[in-house]
Design a protein around this motif. Sequence first.
Motif: not given
Length: 119
Positions: A88-111
């Motif tokens: 579920x987290x992967x699907x949500x992250x992928x959907x967020x990335x598609x909508x925002x053009x922000x890669x959730x995994x990159x964002x997590x690494x940056x944080x």
Amino acid sequence: MNPVTVEIVDVNEIVVLRFLDMCTPTGLGAATAEKIFMKMDQVLQENKIPWNNCIVNMGVRNSIKSRILTINPSVYVHGCPAHMVHSHAHAAGSAYTKLSNIDVEDLAVDLVQRQHEAT
């Protein structure tokens, strides 16, 4: 790792979850569903625990689940909660990335990196 936990109901009807055994088979073929099932079955038999009222979270093909259902078809089988959350987290992250053009995994690494630098 094949941890087996049990829920114990005491005389006051209080339910307690307890670790029973790691159910780690050894020898040739130790990682096969057959060997893991045999070890789980051995542990349950040694502790005089029947397969009745068991809840199992495993696969369907040539699996521990298929072997358990052969013994007791009424065992409830559900998916692994950790894998469900990840899916579920992967699907949500992928959907967020598609909508925002922000890669959730990159964002997590940056944080994590910024938090590490701040401490």
